[in-house]
Design a protein around this motif. Sequence first.
Motif, PDB file in Angstrom:
ATOM      1  N   ARG A 228       7.753  44.785 -35.275  1.00  3.38           N
ATOM      2  CA  ARG A 228       8.660  44.663 -36.437  1.00  3.38           C
ATOM      3  C   ARG A 228      10.122  44.793 -36.050  1.00  3.38           C
ATOM      4  NH1 ARG A 228       6.164  46.642 -41.850  1.00  3.38           N
ATOM      5  NH2 ARG A 228       4.016  46.031 -41.570  1.00  3.38           N
ATOM      6  N   PHE A 229      10.397  44.649 -34.771  1.00  6.60           N
ATOM      7  CA  PHE A 229      11.773  44.803 -34.285  1.00  6.60           C
ATOM      8  C   PHE A 229      12.150  43.565 -33.451  1.00  6.60           C
ATOM      9  CE2 PHE A 229      14.270  46.969 -30.697  1.00  6.60           C
ATOM     10  CZ  PHE A 229      15.485  46.689 -31.278  1.00  6.60           C
ATOM     11  N   PRO A 257      16.315  50.533 -38.186  1.00  8.88           N
ATOM     12  CA  PRO A 257      17.198  51.628 -37.756  1.00  8.88           C
ATOM     13  C   PRO A 257      16.798  52.216 -36.399  1.00  8.88           C
ATOM     14  CG  PRO A 257      15.680  52.414 -39.430  1.00  8.88           C
ATOM     15  CD  PRO A 257      15.378  50.967 -39.254  1.00  8.88           C
ATOM     16  N   ILE A 258      17.076  51.472 -35.354  1.00  5.26           N
ATOM     17  CA  ILE A 258      16.823  51.947 -33.991  1.00  5.26           C
ATOM     18  C   ILE A 258      18.169  52.004 -33.289  1.00  5.26           C
ATOM     19  CG2 ILE A 258      15.846  51.285 -31.737  1.00  5.26           C
ATOM     20  CD1 ILE A 258      13.511  50.023 -33.247  1.00  5.26           C
ATOM     21  N   PRO A 328       8.649  49.633 -51.356  1.00  6.71           N
ATOM     22  CA  PRO A 328       9.981  49.031 -51.485  1.00  6.71           C
ATOM     23  C   PRO A 328      10.403  48.340 -50.190  1.00  6.71           C
ATOM     24  CG  PRO A 328      10.032  51.413 -51.930  1.00  6.71           C
ATOM     25  CD  PRO A 328       8.662  51.086 -51.475  1.00  6.71           C
ATOM     26  N   ARG A 329      11.195  47.286 -50.321  1.00  6.92           N
ATOM     27  CA  ARG A 329      11.745  46.606 -49.145  1.00  6.92           C
ATOM     28  C   ARG A 329      13.167  47.148 -48.942  1.00  6.92           C
ATOM     29  NH1 ARG A 329      13.619  41.249 -47.990  1.00  6.92           N
ATOM     30  NH2 ARG A 329      12.610  40.294 -46.191  1.00  6.92           N
ATOM     31  N   ALA A 330      13.232  48.451 -48.938  1.00  6.79           N
ATOM     32  CA  ALA A 330      14.488  49.213 -48.825  1.00  6.79           C
ATOM     33  C   ALA A 330      14.015  50.649 -48.662  1.00  6.79           C
ATOM     34  CB  ALA A 330      15.322  49.044 -50.094  1.00  6.79           C
ATOM     35  N   ASN A 388      22.554  46.895 -40.818  1.00  4.96           N
ATOM     36  CA  ASN A 388      23.296  48.027 -40.300  1.00  4.96           C
ATOM     37  C   ASN A 388      24.779  47.633 -40.210  1.00  4.96           C
ATOM     38  OD1 ASN A 388      24.639  49.730 -38.460  1.00  4.96           O
ATOM     39  ND2 ASN A 388      22.709  50.267 -37.452  1.00  4.96           N
ATOM     40  N   GLY A 389      25.594  48.257 -41.028  1.00  5.90           N
ATOM     41  CA  GLY A 389      27.012  47.901 -41.077  1.00  5.90           C
ATOM     42  C   GLY A 389      27.761  48.176 -39.780  1.00  5.90           C
ATOM     43  N   ASN A 390      27.260  49.110 -38.982  1.00  2.44           N
ATOM     44  CA  ASN A 390      27.939  49.415 -37.721  1.00  2.44           C
ATOM     45  C   ASN A 390      27.783  48.300 -36.701  1.00  2.44           C
ATOM     46  OD1 ASN A 390      28.778  52.010 -38.543  1.00  2.44           O
ATOM     47  ND2 ASN A 390      26.729  52.796 -38.131  1.00  2.44           N
TER      48      ASN A 390
END
Length: 522
Positions: A228-229, A257-258, A328-330, A388-390
């Motif tokens: 999934r990544f 989120p990795i 949820p997809r969140a 991911n905003g970063n």
Amino acid sequence: MLDILIANGLIIDGTGNPGYYGAVGVQDDKVSIIRGSLEDVEARRVIDATDHVVCPGFIDMHSHAGLVILSEPEHHPKVRQGITTELIGVDGNSYAPFRSHDDFLAFVEINSGLDGNPPLPGQWSTVEQYLNMFDRKTAVNIAYILGNSPVRINAMGWEDKPATSADLANMKAIIREAMEEGAFGLSTGLEYPPGNYADTDELVELSRYVADLGGFYHTHVRYKDGDRFLDPFNEALDIGRRSGIPVHITHFFQSVPIRGGGRRMLQLVEDAAAEGQDVTFDSYPYILGSTRITIVFPDWTHDGGPAKVKEVMRSDEGRARLRREVTPRAPSWGDMWLTYFKQPQNHQYEGLSVAEVATMRNQHPVDALCDLLLEEDLQTCYVAAGSNGNTLPAFVTHPLSMVGSDAVLVGDFPSPRTYGCFPVILAEYVREEQQMSLPNAIRKMTSFPAQRLGILDRGILRDGMKADITVFHPKNVHAPANRANPKQFPIGIEYVIVNGTVVIDGGEHTGALPGRALKHRR
Ligand SMILES: [Zn+2]
């Protein structure tokens, strides 16, 4: 005598080269560059572009306007961003060909939370008939890519089953006809049934055929595949390696989120490119994504089409299973906001989260969704943070990336990308944050996507090219759309010319509909 003379602007030609001061002439639907004195140049209309940038019109590599633009052909949310060409048919979901009109209507229904379900000006079945619906009838040019969902529906129906050799032969015949009628390649959306029922081998086989016909592979990957990544993107690259097809990964950004994950995703693509693979991607510059809420329902609910989805939602047994399986997809139901309700009693839920709506209705969130979807004929849409905003800037500014807005044009609370995708890059990524140069940003919006599509007469401002032109104010350009007030047009996009006709004039829409259906040529 020129039709239009755009004088005194900074011409940024779309190649990535720095700008130069000069004038751009437009005659009929073609461009000419004028150097030196303008004293002897006559034109019916002069646009003074002092302090403005004059560049090619922008090309959107991920458009959901395949139905909506037919009912709202002025296409304000997009053309006001400076967009002059859009690629429709993405995510495996294209609206031609359909041999059966019932299949077409079912396909519109199942995707209506993403692509809308507007009144349409006519009927079509072939790609050629579909493209004729747009030609000289819409504000922007349309390029069309064939989705593998209609290919599968036409050849095999709506069921989750592997393709036989006869099915593959039928699918290839459909692909050949679509490509001959102007499709630019094949798209997949490997979370959207029934296209996602295709396995890797099927997609390799079809892609080899599309590659032979000169097309490319545009993919929303199988996000739930393997780890999934990286595995979902490995499948896309593998399809390219095995079939020889150029690969374009759409809405590429870090959603898992990795730590270091964004870099590893980009490295995957960079390594493939370094090994000689033809691979590109698009990204949009907002964290908020959006699609049809039915995407949260597992594949088995779709096995058989939208009638099956509704049947499952109506049955007690189906409901019980959905409550156990749907997540949820969140991070939570509180992070997914609903939009696009047609029933008056449901308008109160516009812009509220699934959790809020469930509380108001005193229901389990999954029951609330099921009841609403049944009332709304499956059309509900949601918005949620997806990336991911970063790490997002590393994707948006990457040399292999272009811009795909993924703008969903339905509902009162769309993602701000629908109104701000292109100008926010000019305003924030380029001017305020200096993440990339203006010529490079414009290249990603113009010549680079034109090159990917194989459109050789657009995307660069040069003598003889088609007159798709955007004129904007680089110091003022601004995209005010935000989560709370997403339907705000950009500021500073002053003129947009499509095929030599002014569509945006001093920031206002002229009502002109000069867009053409562009066709892939080998
Ligand atoms: Zn998608």
